[in-house]
Write a protein that holds these residues in place. Structure first.
Motif: not given
Length: 69
Positions: A55-56, A13-14, A8-10, A20-21
């Motif tokens: 995101l992909t 972060v993605k 979940g956390h990983f 953000v990117a």
């Protein structure tokens, strides 16, 4: 539907990193085009690509193991 609670956390972060990117990429690309700076435009496009890839990867990871139909 959720891949795993330990992932979940990983995945978060993605998702946040990708968003953000993309935002930074849009801003840098716009500034680079406005001031005709090739290097700034290039960095902005690289950030856009990085965000799209993150995101992909998140979407692919989430959809693993689920049937298409």
């Amino acid at each position: 539907m959720v891949a795993d609670t330990s992932d979940g956390h990983f995945l978060l972060v993605k998702k946040l990193g990708g968003l953000v990117a993309i935002i930074i990429g849009c801003l840098l690309t716009a500034v680079g085009v406005t001031f005709e700076s090739t290097s700034t435009t290039t960095v902005g496009v690289l950030f856009l690509v990085l965000g799209a890839v993150l995101l992909t990867l998140k979407i692919i990871r989430r959809n693993q193991g689920s049937p298409l139909g």
